[in-house]
Design an enzyme around this catalytic site. Structure first.
Site, PDB file in Angstrom:
ATOM      1  N   GLY A  72     -62.990  12.630 -41.457  1.00 33.15           N
ATOM      2  CA  GLY A  72     -63.403  14.017 -41.645  1.00 33.15           C
ATOM      3  C   GLY A  72     -63.356  14.749 -40.323  1.00 33.15           C
ATOM      4  N   CYS A  99     -62.442   6.122 -39.620  1.00 33.01           N
ATOM      5  CA  CYS A  99     -62.565   7.232 -38.677  1.00 33.01           C
ATOM      6  C   CYS A  99     -63.969   7.857 -38.741  1.00 33.01           C
ATOM      7  CB  CYS A  99     -61.453   8.248 -38.929  1.00 33.01           C
ATOM      8  SG  CYS A  99     -61.201   9.341 -37.524  1.00 33.01           S
ATOM      9  N   TYR A 100     -64.113   9.094 -39.240  1.00 35.39           N
ATOM     10  CA  TYR A 100     -65.464   9.676 -39.307  1.00 35.39           C
ATOM     11  C   TYR A 100     -66.396   8.769 -40.123  1.00 35.39           C
ATOM     12  CZ  TYR A 100     -69.375  12.787 -39.956  1.00 35.39           C
ATOM     13  OH  TYR A 100     -70.638  13.309 -39.955  1.00 35.39           O
ATOM     14  N   HIS A 189     -56.260   5.070 -39.123  1.00 33.08           N
ATOM     15  CA  HIS A 189     -56.086   5.445 -40.536  1.00 33.08           C
ATOM     16  C   HIS A 189     -55.161   4.470 -41.272  1.00 33.08           C
ATOM     17  CE1 HIS A 189     -58.190   9.307 -40.509  1.00 33.08           C
ATOM     18  NE2 HIS A 189     -57.842   9.314 -39.235  1.00 33.08           N
ATOM     19  N   GLU A 191     -54.519   4.447 -44.334  1.00 32.58           N
ATOM     20  CA  GLU A 191     -53.909   5.073 -45.511  1.00 32.58           C
ATOM     21  C   GLU A 191     -52.575   5.735 -45.212  1.00 32.58           C
ATOM     22  OE1 GLU A 191     -56.549   5.943 -43.854  1.00 32.58           O
ATOM     23  OE2 GLU A 191     -56.982   8.082 -43.862  1.00 32.58           O
ATOM     24  N   ASP A 247     -45.285  16.606 -65.721  1.00 39.93           N
ATOM     25  CA  ASP A 247     -46.601  16.362 -66.307  1.00 39.93           C
ATOM     26  C   ASP A 247     -46.606  16.571 -67.825  1.00 39.93           C
ATOM     27  OD1 ASP A 247     -47.305  15.930 -63.707  1.00 39.93           O
ATOM     28  OD2 ASP A 247     -48.193  17.904 -63.420  1.00 39.93           O
ATOM     29  N   LYS A 395     -49.963  12.117 -59.119  1.00 40.17           N
ATOM     30  CA  LYS A 395     -48.585  12.419 -59.527  1.00 40.17           C
ATOM     31  C   LYS A 395     -47.694  11.163 -59.514  1.00 40.17           C
ATOM     32  CE  LYS A 395     -45.813  16.028 -60.344  1.00 40.17           C
ATOM     33  NZ  LYS A 395     -46.181  17.235 -61.085  1.00 40.17           N
TER      34      LYS A 395
END
Ligand code: XMP
Length: 539
Positions: A72, A99-100, A189, A191, A247, A395
């Site tokens: 964050g 991280c945060y 990170h 991710e 979608d 998605k």
């Protein structure tokens, strides 16, 4: 209006089996937060993400087997810096702070966080100096991991009970671990793909540390959703506005599998579609899959409504309103012809990022606010309950479901196409003549992009009609005809974009073909603007 029943995907009280092993992601506002959730799902584990200030009761009721605290932008030293709710620690499950999230955990347990305005951003190599279950056997080089850092503050003193497991010269506590509690903190990170072992690391956390099975797979998701849709819908009729986009196409395929003939799709041809688009939608759904699709040819209605209008915002509004009118008429027709079984449900392709986005602005109440309402703008006599079978999916998961359900990969992997269609790609007044020219030019561009392999390398590409005439020369004569612009962009999130660096030869081929094959075009340009300051569409 029918009475409100929760019309989200999980309609029965019991948590479906493949959602039982679940991870709770607490969002402290990092730009990468959604990526964490996508990576956890990729590891085959269901997760949901909530803002850091969600209710304690929801934390307790969620049933998490593990918690991930996101990064964050704030500092734990800020007076109003977000804190970790004690209820998360009371769950007594493994916790991974990123991280945060790591800094907030360190702060919570009495460690020291150094505040800094200097941002460390970019690739770094961490040295793994200790043992921990999370990093066991994960390395890029002996005892080294190549990671992505993006932080100002950092932990400089680990709290009691935590060991320092990895460091870099500028970040002495890059990883900290409390093996007894199964609490881990990463300053980098995992991710983002720049952290080479990031997916392995997150997968290790959810499987080996938290003990989650890997049941969240496309086949299992389809089975679960089909069973839920059957239960939710029973023998009622469902209406779906099919656009041909990813979608709504996946919603159609899922619903068809679940309830067959009880589904009626309405496909509105607004005259602003790409070449042969309507035929392709009919071919895939009506002819190949046997889905009931009502095709409404509304080109005249749209063009008449748009006649004389040049203002981009007004054009959008006209297209939106005309769509509602046409769709409402079609819905009444479908209801009137459904053998006394009125349509009670309207299906929509809402996906999880939409839910997360509205949760941000409503502080975690999105599920309540959005779960039951009529579709924007439909008249009161058409009141439906909503069916939103993609509401908990990203998605990339929707795409995988589409492929597993047998939809053509060309349909599933296509570039986004805006709702107002060619209406925003014909500058100024929209006329059939212009739309026809643009359709041909666009088709040529798409053909050449696909042939050269550049379609997949760009995020979005299209042609734009310029209502200006320019002089050209054909044989011995002059030609005074229209201008077409080509636009191709590279982007991940569509918020920022770079113009695609297409090879000159490719642009040349497209340009020659457009001017040779379309008599009404005398000039082709290539748009080299990035977003910002330009937008992707021209309007
Ligand atoms: P801009 O032009 O704002 O576009 O950079 C960003 C992305 O949004 C798409 N877009 C729309 N999609 N209805 C849609 O469904 C719209 O009115 C609309 N306007 C823009 C655009 O194609 C790009 O992918």
């Amino acid at each position: 209006m029918t009475t409100a029943t929760p019309a989200t995907q999980d309609t029965s009280k019991a948590t479906p089996a493949i959602k039982q092993d679940r991870i709770l992601i607490i969002d402290f506002g990092s730009q990468y937060s959604q990526l964490i959730a996508r990576r956890v799902r990729e590891a085959g584990v269901f997760c949901e993400m909530y803002p850091y200030d969600i209710d304690t009761a929801r934390i307790q009721d969620f049933g998490a087997k593990g918690v991930i605290l996101s990064g964050g932008p704030e500092s734990v030293h800020d007076e109003n810096g977000p804190k970790i709710n004690q209820a998360i620690f009371d769950l007594d499950v493994p916790i991974l702070g990123i991280c945060y999230g790591m800094q907030a955990m360190a702060d919570h347990f009495g460690g020291k966080v150094h505040a800094s305005d200097v941002h460390e951003f970019g690739a770094a190599t961490i040295e793994v100096t200790g043992d921990c279950k999370l990093l066991e056997h994960i390395e890029d080089e002996p005892s080294k991991l190549h990671v992505w850092m993006s932080h100002g503050d950092k932990v400089i003193e680990a709290p009691d009970g935590f060991d320092i497991v990895a460091s870099t010269p500028s970040c002495p506590i890059a990883v900290m671990a409390n093996e007894d509690k199964k609490y881990y903190g990463l300053q980098f990170h995992p991710e983002v793909t720049h952290t080479l072992q990031g997916q392995v690391l997150l997968s290790r956390f959810v499987h080996h540390v938290c003990g989650c099975a890997g049941d969240w797979t496309p086949d299992n998701i389809i089975d679960m959703r089909v069973a839920q849709l059957k239960e939710q819908i029973g023998d009622k009729q469902v209406l779906l506005g099919l656009s041909g986009g990813v979608d709504s196409s996946v919603v159609a395929a899922l619903l068809h599998k679940a309830i067959g003939d009880q589904l009626t799709c309405v496909f509105v041809d607004n005259g602003l579609l790409r070449l042969h688009e309507g035929d392709q939608v009919m071919q895939v759904f009506a002819e190949n899959m046997g889905v009931k699709v009502v095709r409404v040819d509304a080109e005249d209605r749209f063009l008449e409504a748009l006649a004389g209008e040049t203002d981009p915002e007004k054009k959008r509004k006209i297209i939106g309103k005309t769509f509602i009118d046409v769709f409402a008429d079609a819905a009444r027709d479908v209801s009137a012809n459904s053998d006394g079984k009125p349509v009670e449900f309207l299906a929509q392709g809402t996906i999880y990022p939409d839910v997360i986005e509205s949760a941000k602005s409503h502080q975690g109440k999105a599920h309540v606010i959005k779960s039951h309402h009529n579709v924007g703008g439909l008249p009161d006599d058409l009141a439906f309950d909503l069916v939103e079978p993609l509401r908990d999916l990203f998605k990339d998961e929707v795409r995988k479901l589409g492929i597993t359900l047998g939809l053509p990969s060309k349909m599933i992997n296509r570039h986004p196409f805006p709702g107002p269609g060619l209406g925003v790609r014909i500058l100024g007044e929209v006329k059939k003549e212009y739309a026809d020219i643009l359709r041909q030019a666009d088709a040529i561009f798409m053909q050449e992009l696909e042939k050269s392999g550049w379609y997949e390398k760009t995020a979005q590409a299209f042609a734009v009609f310029q209502p200006i005439k320019s002089v050209g020369v054909v044989g011995d004569g002059r030609r005074y005809a229209w201008v077409i612009a080509l636009r191709a962009v590279e982007t991940v999130d569509f918020m920022t974009a770079r113009f695609a660096h297409l090879p000159y030869e490719l642009i040349e081929t497209v340009s020659n073909r457009i001017m040779n094959e379309i008599a009404d075009v005398s000039r082709v340009t290539y748009d080299v603007s990035s977003k910002p300051p330009a937008t992707i569409e021209w309007e």
